[in-house]
Motif scaffolding. Structure first.
Motif, short mmCIF file in Angstrom:
data_model
loop_
_atom_site.label_atom_id
_atom_site.label_comp_id
_atom_site.label_asym_id
_atom_site.label_seq_id
_atom_site.Cartn_x
_atom_site.Cartn_y
_atom_site.Cartn_z
N UNK A 198 -4.05 11.20 -12.93
CA UNK A 198 -3.30 10.55 -11.85
C UNK A 198 -4.11 10.64 -10.55
N UNK A 199 -4.73 11.79 -10.32
CA UNK A 199 -5.58 11.94 -9.13
C UNK A 199 -6.82 11.06 -9.24
N UNK A 200 -7.43 11.00 -10.44
CA UNK A 200 -8.61 10.15 -10.63
C UNK A 200 -8.27 8.69 -10.32
N UNK A 201 -7.12 8.24 -10.80
CA UNK A 201 -6.73 6.85 -10.59
C UNK A 201 -6.41 6.57 -9.12
N UNK A 202 -5.80 7.54 -8.48
CA UNK A 202 -5.49 7.38 -7.05
C UNK A 202 -6.78 7.24 -6.26
#
Length: 423
Positions: free
Chosen positions: A236-240
């Motif tokens: 989720x952090x990578x995508x953000x």
């Protein structure tokens, strides 16, 4: 001694010996089951302290709320803090629900199908055709969901570090491709683990559909068979960071940690995605089973408490996996008619037999009293184009029964191969 290199007379001699072994196997009138990855009774016993929790008079969560009452769609702080710590993700980006992650996954697709996502131009049901990427071999219950909604399922192969990114990048050029399934840690059935590099590529890649979603089913995130726990990637952090904040729908649960069907499920995603999901879930219900969430929080204590319990599971599961791998190598290793994965965690071993023989192996095993998962189950619509893959589930039988079953399975693999080679 590769079976493929034997001459006609040698194959005939080999086939006669294996047929005799198979007849002796049938005469034993076995009744053994290797079909599904269910926890054994000994594993379920690990969770028995849950049955006395939270205890009379213990019904307040950390925030002082009465868990016996309605409300709090996002789940109680007690269990969400434990799970966000365990997975290494942001607390505010975790919601806790009921039962298993399959419930959440079905809701996610049903809601997108009926109403569209917050990034959709229209409900998916109004699209000319929805297409879904399915890494294979994969989880049959995933494929059953997208089959239920009539989606066209596009298969891509699993590689050592994750699904084939070249094939995925090509597929997502089509705006009708709305999502994909991924089991990132100890994948079902291969046991493969998605690398950080592949996860980053999935987060960053361009997609024609603005509402493209990846259901990141981390069912086996802490299900190690060793003393080492795998890295949990905060996708989720990578995508953000990549500018695609709503791409990943990350699932986890306690289903095979405590009691199947009586656990807690977790949804990790962007705040926008969580609000979108809970906004519709709040129409069909008035909150999750918070008593059960408190029970689990008290049982685990903290993230290290979860890991301690998983080490107990590993102590029961690892000997079974080791024995299966030993028997496969001992009975099949020299013949060049099968290969298999050697997972470090999860619940399955993926075995590829000689092309065109998987269905026959399953049939032979059934006729000898050994139930295997149907050939092709690890592919959409149960269609393995090569008829080669078989999923083995070592978890439920005792080691003794498992040894008998695997001796039988390997006999069936050799007999099916001999038949295929015309012996």
């Amino acid at each position: 001694m590769s079976l493929l290199d034997l001459d006609t007379d040698q194959r005939a001699e080999f086939a006669a010996r294996i047929r005799k072994d198979y007849e002796e196997l049938q005469a034993r009138n076995l009744k053994l089951d290797l079909t599904r990855g269910k926890p054994s009774s000994e594993q379920l016993d690990i969770g028995n302290p849950l049955l006395s929790l939270p205890g009379e008079g213990n019904f307040r969560d950390k925030d002082g709320a009465d868990v016996r009452n309605y409300g709090n769609l996002k789940g109680i702080r007690d269990i969400r803090e434990i799970w966000s710590d365990l997975l290494g993700v942001e607390y505010e980006e975790v919601a806790a629900g009921d039962a298993s992650s399959l419930n959440i996954m079905f809701d996610l697709i049903a809601f997108a199908h009926s109403f569209g996502t917050q990034d959709s131009e229209r409900p998916w049901s109004e699209e000319e055709q929805v297409k879904w990427i399915c890494p294979v071999p994969g989880y049959d219950r995933h494929f059953a969901i997208t089959e239920k909604f009539g989606y066209e399922m596009l298969t891509v192969p699993w590689l050592e570090d994750g699904p084939d990114m070249d094939a995925i990048r090509e597929a997502v050029k089509d705006p009708q491709v709305k999502g994909m399934w991924v089991v990132p840690t100890f994948a079902n059935p291969s046991g493969h683990v998605v690398s950080r590099d592949v996860a980053r590529q999935l987060a960053e890649m361009e997609t024609a559909a603005p509402d493209f979603r990846i259901i990141w089913d981390n069912a086996y995130a802490v299900h190690t068979l060793t003393d080492e726990f795998p890295e949990v990637i905060d996708v989720v952090a990578l995508a953000r960071e990549a500018g695609n904040p709503n791409r990943f729908l990350h699932m986890s649960s306690t289903s095979k940690i405590t009691f199947a069907g009586s656990g807690v499920s977790f949804f990790n995603s962007s705040t926008d995605n969580i609000n979108w999901l809970l906004g519709t879930q709040g129409t069909r219900g008035i909150g999750p089973n918070k008593v059960n969430q408190l029970r689990h929080a008290l049982y685990f204590g903290d993230a290290e408490g979860v890991r301690a319990i998983m080490r107990k599971h590993a102590s029961l599961l690892a000997p079974k996996f080791s024995r299966v791998l030993e028997i496969l190598e001992k009975n099949l290793g020299e013949y060049d008619v099968a290969r298999w994965t050697e997972p470090k965690g999860g619940y399955f071993i993926s075995m590829d037999v000689l092309d065109g023989t998987a269905s026959r192996v399953v049939e032979l095993a059934k006729n000898a009293g050994i139930a295997l998962t149907e050939a092709g189950s690890s592919f959409p619509l149960h269609d393995d184009p090569n008829d080669r893959n078989i999923r083995l589930a070592p978890s439920m039988p005792s080691v003794e029964d498992l040894e008998v079953a695997m001796e039988g399975v390997t006999t069936c693999v050799l007999l099916a191969a001999a038949e295929k080679l015309g012996a």
